[in-house]
Scaffold this motif. Structure first.
Motif, PDB file in Angstrom:
ATOM      1  N   VAL A  77      44.783 -19.433  78.284  1.00  0.00           N
ATOM      2  CA  VAL A  77      44.427 -20.854  78.372  1.00  0.00           C
ATOM      3  C   VAL A  77      43.422 -21.082  79.493  1.00  0.00           C
ATOM      4  O   VAL A  77      42.503 -21.901  79.362  1.00  0.00           O
ATOM      5  CB  VAL A  77      45.697 -21.708  78.589  1.00  0.00           C
ATOM      6  N   ILE A  78      43.584 -20.340  80.591  1.00  0.00           N
ATOM      7  CA  ILE A  78      42.680 -20.521  81.736  1.00  0.00           C
ATOM      8  C   ILE A  78      41.258 -20.102  81.362  1.00  0.00           C
ATOM      9  O   ILE A  78      40.285 -20.786  81.702  1.00  0.00           O
ATOM     10  CB  ILE A  78      43.191 -19.728  82.950  1.00  0.00           C
ATOM     11  N   ASP A  79      41.128 -18.967  80.639  1.00  0.00           N
ATOM     12  CA  ASP A  79      39.794 -18.535  80.194  1.00  0.00           C
ATOM     13  C   ASP A  79      39.167 -19.584  79.290  1.00  0.00           C
ATOM     14  O   ASP A  79      37.963 -19.883  79.391  1.00  0.00           O
ATOM     15  CB  ASP A  79      39.882 -17.204  79.448  1.00  0.00           C
ATOM     16  N   LEU A  80      39.975 -20.170  78.423  1.00  0.00           N
ATOM     17  CA  LEU A  80      39.481 -21.187  77.505  1.00  0.00           C
ATOM     18  C   LEU A  80      39.061 -22.439  78.275  1.00  0.00           C
ATOM     19  O   LEU A  80      38.041 -23.063  77.961  1.00  0.00           O
ATOM     20  CB  LEU A  80      40.578 -21.529  76.489  1.00  0.00           C
ATOM     21  N   TRP A  81      39.830 -22.779  79.297  1.00  0.00           N
ATOM     22  CA  TRP A  81      39.478 -23.940  80.136  1.00  0.00           C
ATOM     23  C   TRP A  81      38.153 -23.710  80.842  1.00  0.00           C
ATOM     24  O   TRP A  81      37.320 -24.621  80.941  1.00  0.00           O
ATOM     25  CB  TRP A  81      40.601 -24.187  81.152  1.00  0.00           C
ATOM     26  N   GLU A  82      37.923 -22.488  81.331  1.00  0.00           N
ATOM     27  CA  GLU A  82      36.675 -22.196  82.027  1.00  0.00           C
ATOM     28  C   GLU A  82      35.466 -22.317  81.111  1.00  0.00           C
ATOM     29  O   GLU A  82      34.360 -22.616  81.555  1.00  0.00           O
ATOM     30  CB  GLU A  82      36.735 -20.795  82.645  1.00  0.00           C
ATOM     31  N   LEU A  83      35.693 -22.108  79.813  1.00  0.00           N
ATOM     32  CA  LEU A  83      34.608 -22.249  78.843  1.00  0.00           C
ATOM     33  C   LEU A  83      34.306 -23.708  78.522  1.00  0.00           C
ATOM     34  O   LEU A  83      33.203 -24.029  78.078  1.00  0.00           O
ATOM     35  CB  LEU A  83      34.959 -21.509  77.548  1.00  0.00           C
ATOM     36  N   THR A  84      35.259 -24.587  78.752  1.00  0.00           N
ATOM     37  CA  THR A  84      35.120 -25.967  78.274  1.00  0.00           C
ATOM     38  C   THR A  84      35.135 -27.018  79.378  1.00  0.00           C
ATOM     39  O   THR A  84      34.868 -28.192  79.105  1.00  0.00           O
ATOM     40  CB  THR A  84      36.257 -26.296  77.291  1.00  0.00           C
ATOM     41  N   ASN A  85      35.439 -26.644  80.631  1.00  0.00           N
ATOM     42  CA  ASN A  85      35.683 -27.680  81.647  1.00  0.00           C
ATOM     43  C   ASN A  85      34.438 -28.408  82.123  1.00  0.00           C
ATOM     44  O   ASN A  85      34.522 -29.401  82.841  1.00  0.00           O
ATOM     45  CB  ASN A  85      36.441 -27.089  82.847  1.00  0.00           C
ATOM     46  N   GLU A  86      33.258 -27.909  81.741  1.00  0.00           N
ATOM     47  CA  GLU A  86      32.057 -28.634  82.133  1.00  0.00           C
ATOM     48  C   GLU A  86      31.768 -29.798  81.194  1.00  0.00           C
ATOM     49  O   GLU A  86      30.970 -30.676  81.505  1.00  0.00           O
ATOM     50  CB  GLU A  86      30.857 -27.672  82.174  1.00  0.00           C
ATOM     51  N   ASP A  87      32.402 -29.783  80.053  1.00  0.00           N
ATOM     52  CA  ASP A  87      32.245 -30.870  79.085  1.00  0.00           C
ATOM     53  C   ASP A  87      33.630 -31.462  78.830  1.00  0.00           C
ATOM     54  O   ASP A  87      34.363 -30.980  77.961  1.00  0.00           O
ATOM     55  CB  ASP A  87      31.628 -30.332  77.791  1.00  0.00           C
ATOM     56  N   LEU A  88      34.001 -32.457  79.626  1.00  0.00           N
ATOM     57  CA  LEU A  88      35.365 -32.976  79.601  1.00  0.00           C
ATOM     58  C   LEU A  88      35.569 -33.956  78.449  1.00  0.00           C
ATOM     59  O   LEU A  88      35.969 -35.100  78.629  1.00  0.00           O
ATOM     60  CB  LEU A  88      35.700 -33.649  80.945  1.00  0.00           C
ATOM     61  N   LYS A  89      35.305 -33.454  77.249  1.00  0.00           N
ATOM     62  CA  LYS A  89      35.505 -34.307  76.079  1.00  0.00           C
ATOM     63  C   LYS A  89      36.824 -33.957  75.413  1.00  0.00           C
ATOM     64  O   LYS A  89      37.519 -33.018  75.804  1.00  0.00           O
ATOM     65  CB  LYS A  89      34.358 -34.116  75.100  1.00  0.00           C
ATOM     66  N   GLU A  90      37.168 -34.739  74.408  1.00  0.00           N
ATOM     67  CA  GLU A  90      38.399 -34.500  73.660  1.00  0.00           C
ATOM     68  C   GLU A  90      38.108 -33.539  72.514  1.00  0.00           C
ATOM     69  O   GLU A  90      37.150 -33.716  71.761  1.00  0.00           O
ATOM     70  CB  GLU A  90      38.930 -35.833  73.127  1.00  0.00           C
ATOM     71  N   TYR A  91      38.946 -32.493  72.403  1.00  0.00           N
ATOM     72  CA  TYR A  91      38.794 -31.481  71.361  1.00  0.00           C
ATOM     73  C   TYR A  91      39.995 -31.535  70.427  1.00  0.00           C
ATOM     74  O   TYR A  91      41.132 -31.780  70.860  1.00  0.00           O
ATOM     75  CB  TYR A  91      38.749 -30.069  71.962  1.00  0.00           C
ATOM     76  N   SER A  92      39.721 -31.219  69.134  1.00  0.00           N
ATOM     77  CA  SER A  92      40.840 -30.944  68.239  1.00  0.00           C
ATOM     78  C   SER A  92      41.272 -29.505  68.472  1.00  0.00           C
ATOM     79  O   SER A  92      40.503 -28.690  69.000  1.00  0.00           O
ATOM     80  CB  SER A  92      40.426 -31.145  66.778  1.00  0.00           C
ATOM     81  N   ILE A  93      42.486 -29.169  68.064  1.00  0.00           N
ATOM     82  CA  ILE A  93      42.964 -27.791  68.219  1.00  0.00           C
ATOM     83  C   ILE A  93      42.078 -26.839  67.422  1.00  0.00           C
ATOM     84  O   ILE A  93      41.727 -25.739  67.895  1.00  0.00           O
ATOM     85  CB  ILE A  93      44.432 -27.673  67.771  1.00  0.00           C
TER      86      ILE A  93
END
Length: 652
Positions: A77-93
């Motif tokens: 989950v942490i690796d996935l967060w590092e890929l997405t945390n610059e764009d703090l939008k809402e994602y579907s699963i």
């Protein structure tokens, strides 16, 4: 093998499975492994999995769940967060899972959903929609989790070790006893308090902790039970004893008043002698002196001794003995007004005419070697021998103080003459006696102390010295017909007490109606009361330097802690006295009629006063009792440790 659709859904925040049977509008009918059929709203569905039916539905669901859990273990989950945390939008699963693998199937999506649901910190989830958290949000969550872990560790430490200590297990961590001793002094730790209350199971929490400490030999049974229960330090650290021994008393520059005929008048057992009086002739007039040991001039305000006194606030007088505010080297010896020993004093001299009118008074710093030490009882015996003694004896002091008292009563003074019980406990032997507060000797000293306190308060007011005064407002109703200046009536006393307003502290002088004086403070017991020491310092500093030691704000700043400690001491005194008094009754008055009088009536709940002891208790009676009627009570049940005593009306 048959291909089927497995529905994954939430039920009471847990993941469940079922085989899809039919779908109608917004409803899906599924069959669980137990053969139970269930109708679900499509909003409760998490994922739909196409799979082959194995031996039976239960095996199929088990295999599917194992497959999802295996996939979950591969997801960071942490690796996935590092890929997405610059764009703090809402994602579907499904969208977020595409960062893991192209065209993720329902297995991967479910595995990711579970991983995010379990980890919780890096993504905020709402249904099947997730949003990466900011670094600040994650840090806040981690900090809170750390606090919760520490809180749980503390809870486990307290709970486990109190349980062991209750059973006297030697494997209990010794630190638990330090925590319990600290809790007795300051019961502010809510976690420890909740655990103690749980284990105490209805028993008084302080008694419960005390019994643990005693049974594990942490404290000596010779120490006063209630001093320990209320966290009172019974001894002084060696450093403070040494500081007291080294304190220097320089008497140079002080007027020597040792030529005066001086006395200390106290109880036989008194060790802290704060005050002395003197009586002499000056021409045709009488010269009366009130001499208070001048502790304030010699105990530095920034010293460790002073800090200790500020924490203790006062000497504590318990049934088993006293716990002094200052080390005995000071309060029993070096600054106590010991007969024949030169001591510094704050002195007030009062000149009275032959008709006992006060015509002059002065305040000074002096030194005095007291000539006579005498007890209250001895003075009373002297006064009983003859009413025609020479004018320079206690008979004249009696006349002077009676005149002062008369003037106070004319100004509205109120006096409560309720009997006082003194209990002494030595080697567990309880003795009880009633003190006559209306004895002539006690009235003489009491009146002179009122005179001294009011004189000092007036001096402070007229010289604009920052000070704390005591005041008391006039009762709302006429109270004079309830006064009993020379006798005690429980009924009238009860009515009077209900009318009296409490005395209060004020930075501005105002009349003390209860005492019938225009100015009042407390300064006559600096060895025993920290407030008196503070007040004395203000006065002595002004006399010496024409400048007070404390500003008004500094003086007021002491009051909060003093009043809080006094509130604790009030509870301590009440608990200790009640325990030993009930213990005395348990040992001496079971099955014996106790004469009493009905003081008040509240719908068959009666307050009765035991005539022998002046103590009040509540009883219930089916028989109608008039206020003032004399009755006999008998003890039904007494439990000193729980502060419980039950009476019944004899022959009720």
């Amino acid at each position: 093998m048959q291909k089927i659709e497995i529905i994954e859904y939430f039920e009471v925040n847990e993941i469940h499975y079922g085989k899809k049977i039919e779908e109608k509008e917004n409803r899906v009918i599924i069959e669980k492994a137990s053969k139970q059929k269930l109708k679900l709203s499509v909003n409760r569905i998490l994922f739909q999995h196409s799979t082959l039916l194995q031996t039976d539905l239960a095996d199929t669901i088990s295999a599917l769940d194992k497959l999802i859990e295996t996939a979950k273990e591969t997801i960071s989950v942490i690796d996935l967060w590092e890929l997405t945390n610059e764009d703090l939008k809402e994602y579907s699963i499904e969208e977020l899972a595409s960062y893991l693998i192209d065209s993720p199937d329902s297995i991967i999506q479910s595995a990711l959903f579970r991983a995010i649901r379990d980890e919780k910190n890096h993504f905020k989830r709402k249904g099947l929609l997730v949003t990466p958290r900011t670094n600040e949000q994650i840090e806040e969550i981690l900090t809170q989790e750390k606090k919760e872990r520490e809180k749980q560790e503390i809870y486990s430490f307290f709970s486990d070790n109190i349980g062991l200590a209750m059973r006297n297990e030697t494997i209990a961590n010794p630190d638990i006893y330090s925590y319990l001793l600290t809790w007795l002094k300051e019961p502010e730790d809510q976690v420890l308090t909740s655990i103690i209350e749980k284990y105490a199971n209805g028993q008084d929490s302080r008694f419960f902790v005390y019994n643990i400490l005693i049974s594990n030999n942490v404290i000596s049974p010779d120490l006063d039970k209630f001093a320990i229960i209320y966290g009172i330090a019974t001894e002084f650290p060696q450093s403070l004893i040494e500081e007291a021994n080294e304190l220097k008393i320089d008497l140079s520059g002080r007027e020597d008043l040792s030529h005066l005929t001086s006395y200390t008048i106290d109880s036989e057992e008194t060790k802290e002698i704060d005050d002395a009086i003197s009586f002499d002739m000056t021409g045709d007039n009488y010269l009366v002196g009130v001499h208070i040991t001048d502790l304030g001039s010699y105990l530095p305000s920034n010293s460790q001794l002073d800090h200790e006194a500020s924490q203790r606030v006062s000497t504590i007088y318990l049934e088993t003995g006293e716990i002094p505010m200052l080390p005995p080297a000071l309060c029993h010896d070096k600054l106590s007004l010991v007969k024949g020993e030169m001591r510094p004093t704050l002195t007030a001299l009062f000149t009275f005419t032959p008709e006992f009118e006060l015509i002059d008074k002065s305040i000074k710093l002096a030194k005095l070697a007291v000539k006579n030490k005498i007890s209250y009882d001895e003075v009373d015996k002297l006064l009983k021998k003859s009413n025609k003694l020479p004018h320079h004896d206690f008979n004249t002091l009696k006349n002077i103080t009676e005149h002062l008292r008369k003037k106070r009563f004319e100004a509205g003074a109120i006096e409560i003459n309720r009997p006082e019980i003194e209990i002494r406990v030595v080697d567990d032997k309880i003795t009880l006696r009633t003190t006559n507060q209306r004895s002539i000797s006690r009235k003489i000293i009491s009146e002179l102390m009122v005179l001294m306190n009011s004189t000092i308060a007036e001096f402070a007011s007229k010289n604009n010295i920052p000070f704390i005064f005591r005041m008391q407002e006039m009762p709302n109703e006429d109270y004079k017909h309830y006064l009993q200046p020379d006798y005690y009536d429980p009924i009238m006393n009860d009515k009077l007490i209900r009318l009296i307003r409490p005395s209060i502290l004020s930075s501005s002088p105002s009349k003390h109606y209860g005492l019938g004086v225009d100015y009042y403070t407390q300064i006559t017991s600096p060895l025993r009361r920290y407030f008196d020491l503070l007040a004395q310092r203000q006065i002595t500093s002004f006399i010496k330097d024409k400048s007070p030691l404390y500003s008004q704000e500094e003086f007021l700043s002491f009051l909060t802690s003093i009043e809080a400690t006094n509130k604790t001491y009030s509870q301590l005194y009440s608990s200790s006295f009640n325990y030993w008094f009930l213990k005395y009754l348990e040992q001496n008055s079971l099955y014996e009629p106790l004469p009493a009088v009905v003081v008040s009536d509240n719908q068959n709940n009666y307050t009765c006063e035991l005539l022998t002891y002046g103590k009040r208790f509540n009883i219930r009676s089916k028989e109608r009792l008039a206020v003032g009627v004399l009755i006999n009570l008998i003890i039904d049940r007494v439990d000193p440790e729980k502060d419980i005593i039950k009476f019944s009306l004899l022959n009720d």
